[in-house]
Design a protein around this motif. Structure first.
Motif, PDB file in Angstrom:
ATOM      1  N   ARG A  70       7.200  -2.001 -37.000  1.00 20.87           N
ATOM      2  CA  ARG A  70       6.667  -3.242 -36.453  1.00 20.87           C
ATOM      3  C   ARG A  70       5.970  -3.960 -37.594  1.00 20.87           C
ATOM      4  N   GLY A  83       3.646  -1.208 -39.079  1.00 19.73           N
ATOM      5  CA  GLY A  83       3.523   0.083 -38.429  1.00 19.73           C
ATOM      6  C   GLY A  83       4.448   1.065 -39.118  1.00 19.73           C
ATOM      7  N   ILE A  89      -0.923   2.543 -39.480  1.00 14.48           N
ATOM      8  CA  ILE A  89      -0.806   1.108 -39.715  1.00 14.48           C
ATOM      9  C   ILE A  89      -1.326   0.802 -41.113  1.00 14.48           C
ATOM     10  N   ARG A 110      -0.251   6.466 -27.956  1.00 21.40           N
ATOM     11  CA  ARG A 110      -0.119   5.022 -27.767  1.00 21.40           C
ATOM     12  C   ARG A 110       1.031   4.491 -28.626  1.00 21.40           C
ATOM     13  N   THR A 111       1.842   3.628 -28.023  1.00 18.50           N
ATOM     14  CA  THR A 111       2.995   3.055 -28.696  1.00 18.50           C
ATOM     15  C   THR A 111       2.692   1.617 -29.099  1.00 18.50           C
ATOM     16  N   ILE A 112       2.850   1.299 -30.390  1.00 16.14           N
ATOM     17  CA  ILE A 112       2.644  -0.053 -30.889  1.00 16.14           C
ATOM     18  C   ILE A 112       3.883  -0.885 -30.585  1.00 16.14           C
ATOM     19  N   THR A 113       3.675  -2.068 -29.987  1.00 15.00           N
ATOM     20  CA  THR A 113       4.799  -2.949 -29.698  1.00 15.00           C
ATOM     21  C   THR A 113       4.803  -4.215 -30.547  1.00 15.00           C
ATOM     22  N   PHE A 115       2.240  -6.875 -33.615  1.00 12.74           N
ATOM     23  CA  PHE A 115       1.030  -7.194 -34.367  1.00 12.74           C
ATOM     24  C   PHE A 115       0.840  -8.701 -34.419  1.00 12.74           C
ATOM     25  N   VAL A 125      -3.516  -5.593 -32.588  1.00 14.68           N
ATOM     26  CA  VAL A 125      -2.486  -4.596 -32.335  1.00 14.68           C
ATOM     27  C   VAL A 125      -2.208  -4.563 -30.845  1.00 14.68           C
ATOM     28  N   PHE A 127      -0.564  -2.667 -27.975  1.00 17.20           N
ATOM     29  CA  PHE A 127       0.025  -1.405 -27.538  1.00 17.20           C
ATOM     30  C   PHE A 127       0.780  -1.636 -26.231  1.00 17.20           C
TER      31      PHE A 127
END
Length: 199
Positions: A70, A83, A89, A110-113, A115, A125, A127
């Motif tokens: 990401r 990411g 990060i 936790r999943t980053i989707t 920024f 960020v 999530f």
């Protein structure tokens, strides 16, 4: 008004371009980020390739697929947040391809989707189940300050200064808006876009 195409180019390599940014440099450049982790620079006037500042990465054995990256550029294109494949990060300089010393550790579970890089050297960020932020140079885990949005997909910033706010697209709640004034007071109330007149 009609637009006139000035140039077109083919990005060399197996990656698919996932983000573009205009870099206000001399000469002006376009940064192209691929889902393999690479960043290439193009001449903004001619489209000519100027070089690669970050090489493509190969996922470690048993690691995540390359498309898991990401990335978001700063407003002037000179830096970007990414990411990493291990869930951490980091912030990089676009032209030199140098990573900041501080790396924000992964947040387990936790999943980053997405920024969003603000002009105040803050990185928002998104999530899958909430929103958090950190200041560039931080090495602390990102706190999740809001869980008012579920299934977040994309985040972008609207307006400037005290009139700024975050617009979040989510899978189940459509578009939601968070005024920055509520962030400073930690009164995190999401507003429906249909009821909001943007600055």
């Amino acid at each position: 008004a009609t637009g006139e195409q000035r140039w077109e180019t083919t990005i060399v390599g197996p990656q698919t371009a996932v983000r573009l940014s205009y870099v206000a440099a001399d000469p002006p450049r376009v940064a192209v980020a691929g889902n393999d982790g690479s960043v290439q620079l193009l001449d903004a006037e001619t489209g000519e390739a100027l070089g690669t500042t970050i090489e493509a990465e190969v996922p470690p054995d048993g690691g995540m697929v390359l498309g898991s990256f990401r990335l978001a550029f700063s407003s002037d294109g000179t830096a970007f947040v990414r990411g990493e494949q291990d869930g951490s990060i980091s912030v990089w300089t676009t032209l030199e391809g140098v990573r900041d010393e501080g790396t924000v550790p992964a947040k387990p579970g936790r999943t980053i989707t997405d920024f969003q890089f603000s002009d105040l050297a803050q990185v928002w960020v998104l999530f899958a189940d909430g929103l958090g932020w950190f200041t560039r140079g931080s090495v602390e885990e990102v706190p999740v300050i809001s869980t008012g949005i579920a299934d977040g997909l994309r985040v972008t910033m609207l307006g400037q200064g005290s009139a700024a706010g975050l617009l979040v697209a989510s899978a189940n709640s459509g578009l939601r808006y968070l005024p920055m004034s509520t962030v400073s007071s930690f009164d995190l109330t999401w507003e429906s876009v249909s009821r909001r007149r943007f600055p």
